[in-house]
Write a protein that holds these residues in place. Structure first.
Motif, PDB file in Angstrom:
ATOM      1  N   ARG A  45      41.016  -8.125  22.710  1.00  0.00           N
ATOM      2  CA  ARG A  45      41.434  -9.267  22.080  1.00  0.00           C
ATOM      3  C   ARG A  45      42.944  -8.889  21.831  1.00  0.00           C
ATOM      4  N   GLU A  46      43.892  -9.905  22.365  1.00  0.00           N
ATOM      5  CA  GLU A  46      45.180  -9.652  22.293  1.00  0.00           C
ATOM      6  C   GLU A  46      45.925 -10.734  21.664  1.00  0.00           C
ATOM      7  N   PHE A  47      46.956 -10.355  21.175  1.00  0.00           N
ATOM      8  CA  PHE A  47      48.140 -11.249  20.439  1.00  0.00           C
ATOM      9  C   PHE A  47      48.700 -12.224  21.509  1.00  0.00           C
ATOM     10  N   VAL A  48      48.863 -13.388  20.726  1.00  0.00           N
ATOM     11  CA  VAL A  48      49.629 -14.518  21.629  1.00  0.00           C
ATOM     12  C   VAL A  48      50.653 -14.968  20.878  1.00  0.00           C
ATOM     13  N   ALA A  49      50.597 -15.377  19.526  1.00  0.00           N
ATOM     14  CA  ALA A  49      51.656 -15.862  18.977  1.00  0.00           C
ATOM     15  C   ALA A  49      51.067 -15.628  17.418  1.00  0.00           C
ATOM     16  N   ALA A  50      52.320 -15.978  16.494  1.00  0.00           N
ATOM     17  CA  ALA A  50      52.042 -16.324  14.911  1.00  0.00           C
ATOM     18  C   ALA A  50      53.284 -16.962  14.366  1.00  0.00           C
ATOM     19  N   ILE A  51      52.933 -17.224  13.336  1.00  0.00           N
ATOM     20  CA  ILE A  51      54.054 -18.206  12.439  1.00  0.00           C
ATOM     21  C   ILE A  51      53.785 -18.071  11.003  1.00  0.00           C
ATOM     22  N   SER A  52      54.860 -17.792  10.423  1.00  0.00           N
ATOM     23  CA  SER A  52      55.017 -17.516   8.976  1.00  0.00           C
ATOM     24  C   SER A  52      54.480 -18.594   8.143  1.00  0.00           C
ATOM     25  N   TRP A  53      54.274 -18.502   6.942  1.00  0.00           N
ATOM     26  CA  TRP A  53      53.678 -19.445   5.959  1.00  0.00           C
ATOM     27  C   TRP A  53      54.566 -20.637   5.926  1.00  0.00           C
ATOM     28  N   SER A  54      56.020 -20.581   6.307  1.00  0.00           N
ATOM     29  CA  SER A  54      56.898 -21.974   6.124  1.00  0.00           C
ATOM     30  C   SER A  54      57.221 -22.495   7.231  1.00  0.00           C
ATOM     31  N   GLY A  55      56.717 -21.650   8.340  1.00  0.00           N
ATOM     32  CA  GLY A  55      57.160 -22.172   9.768  1.00  0.00           C
ATOM     33  C   GLY A  55      58.497 -21.778  10.329  1.00  0.00           C
ATOM     34  N   ARG A  56      59.154 -20.992   9.514  1.00  0.00           N
ATOM     35  CA  ARG A  56      60.386 -20.851   9.699  1.00  0.00           C
ATOM     36  C   ARG A  56      60.645 -19.613  10.610  1.00  0.00           C
ATOM     37  N   ARG A  72      53.276 -25.400  12.989  1.00  0.00           N
ATOM     38  CA  ARG A  72      52.371 -25.835  11.806  1.00  0.00           C
ATOM     39  C   ARG A  72      52.564 -26.961  11.143  1.00  0.00           C
ATOM     40  N   ASP A  73      51.723 -27.786  10.503  1.00  0.00           N
ATOM     41  CA  ASP A  73      51.792 -28.768   9.550  1.00  0.00           C
ATOM     42  C   ASP A  73      51.158 -28.459   8.454  1.00  0.00           C
ATOM     43  N   ASN A  74      51.672 -27.900   7.352  1.00  0.00           N
ATOM     44  CA  ASN A  74      51.053 -27.738   6.100  1.00  0.00           C
ATOM     45  C   ASN A  74      50.267 -28.809   5.374  1.00  0.00           C
ATOM     46  N   ALA A  75      50.856 -30.107   5.761  1.00  0.00           N
ATOM     47  CA  ALA A  75      50.495 -31.338   5.077  1.00  0.00           C
ATOM     48  C   ALA A  75      49.036 -31.468   5.567  1.00  0.00           C
ATOM     49  N   LYS A  76      48.715 -31.100   6.841  1.00  0.00           N
ATOM     50  CA  LYS A  76      47.546 -31.355   7.567  1.00  0.00           C
ATOM     51  C   LYS A  76      46.663 -29.971   7.768  1.00  0.00           C
ATOM     52  N   ASN A  77      47.060 -28.976   7.137  1.00  0.00           N
ATOM     53  CA  ASN A  77      46.176 -27.871   7.340  1.00  0.00           C
ATOM     54  C   ASN A  77      46.070 -27.361   8.753  1.00  0.00           C
ATOM     55  N   THR A  78      46.953 -27.605   9.414  1.00  0.00           N
ATOM     56  CA  THR A  78      46.818 -27.211  10.999  1.00  0.00           C
ATOM     57  C   THR A  78      47.585 -26.457  11.613  1.00  0.00           C
ATOM     58  N   VAL A  79      47.394 -25.741  12.626  1.00  0.00           N
ATOM     59  CA  VAL A  79      48.391 -25.002  13.388  1.00  0.00           C
ATOM     60  C   VAL A  79      48.231 -25.331  14.770  1.00  0.00           C
ATOM     61  N   TYR A  80      49.388 -25.286  15.441  1.00  0.00           N
ATOM     62  CA  TYR A  80      49.236 -25.622  17.025  1.00  0.00           C
ATOM     63  C   TYR A  80      49.685 -24.540  17.858  1.00  0.00           C
ATOM     64  N   LEU A  81      49.079 -24.711  18.953  1.00  0.00           N
ATOM     65  CA  LEU A  81      49.763 -23.802  20.128  1.00  0.00           C
ATOM     66  C   LEU A  81      49.738 -24.662  21.481  1.00  0.00           C
ATOM     67  N   GLN A  82      51.123 -24.985  21.681  1.00  0.00           N
ATOM     68  CA  GLN A  82      51.598 -25.615  22.970  1.00  0.00           C
ATOM     69  C   GLN A  82      51.681 -24.702  24.173  1.00  0.00           C
TER      70      GLN A  82
END
Length: 125
Positions: A45-56, A72-82
């Motif tokens: 398993r390999e790392f692809v991407a990560a995002i901090s809690w704030s999205g910054r 990520r959209d914290n209001a929707k409790n969702t993280v995305y990978l385009q």
């Protein structure tokens, strides 16, 4: 406890795009760093991407930099990978993961506390 459910995988031709989503349960999603990992048959398993809690702050593997975007959209409790400009070597099961440390910058699977079940991405040549 956090439950993660990925969606959006599928079959796409090389050069195409997909957007993966990861929906999280629980009230603490907005405090977690979120990551995407992938695992191809016979490989680790390999790392692809990560995002901090704030999205910054975002982190990417060199192999996907410039082609993939995590958000990520914290209001929707969702993280995305385009995922754009997909290549056959991107074929793998993609996993969403949560790290209780909000901005660890972690890129190793062992640093993450919760995992989804994975979604298959297949890129044909």
């Amino acid at each position: 406890q956090v439950q993660l459910v990925e969606s959006g995988g599928g079959l796409v031709q090389a050069g195409g795009s997909l957007r993966l989503s990861c929906a999280a349960s629980g009230r603490t999603f907005s405090t977690y760093q979120m990551g995407w990992f992938r695992q191809a048959p016979g490989k680790e398993r390999e790392f692809v991407a990560a995002i901090s809690w704030s999205g910054r702050t975002t982190y990417y593997a060199d192999s996907v930099k410039g082609r993939f975007t995590i958000s990520r959209d914290n209001a929707k409790n969702t993280v995305y990978l385009q995922m754009n400009s997909l290549k056959p070597e991107d074929t793998a099961v993609y996993y969403c993961a949560a790290d209780r440390r909000g901005n660890s910058g972690a890129k190793i699977p062992g640093a993450y506390d919760y995992w989804g079940q994975g979604t298959q991405v297949t890129v044909s040549s």
